[in-house]
Scaffold this motif. Structure first.
Motif: not given
Length: 85
Positions: A10-35
């Protein structure tokens, strides 16, 4: 077995699959996708669990109150909707 991944769509700068490397929350996951993009609706983000359960997240609330920022697990999808003006 497949990789441990989650998806940010959706409306993130770099939509993609992300590798799960450990504990992460929704807001941090959005940040990993370019915000968020400029068109993102921060208050209507869907966390869709691998089992199909859907949780609505208000990321503005979650930034202020970490208890409202759910954890993301492998197989989950985060869908950021577009806001309507």
């Amino acid at each position: 077995p497949g990789d441990l991944v989650y998806y940010v769509r959706g409306e993130v700068r770099a939509p993609n699959r992300q590798i799960y490397v450990g504990e992460i929350t929704v807001t941090k996951a959005i940040a990993t996708a370019g915000d968020f993009t400029d068109f993102a609706n921060h208050s209507n983000v869907l966390l869709i669990r691998a089992d199909g359960k859907t949780i609505k997240v208000d990321c503005d609330d979650a930034q202020r109150d970490p208890s409202k920022d759910p954890r993301v697990y492998p197989g989950d999808q985060i869908v950021v909707s577009r806001r309507f003006f």
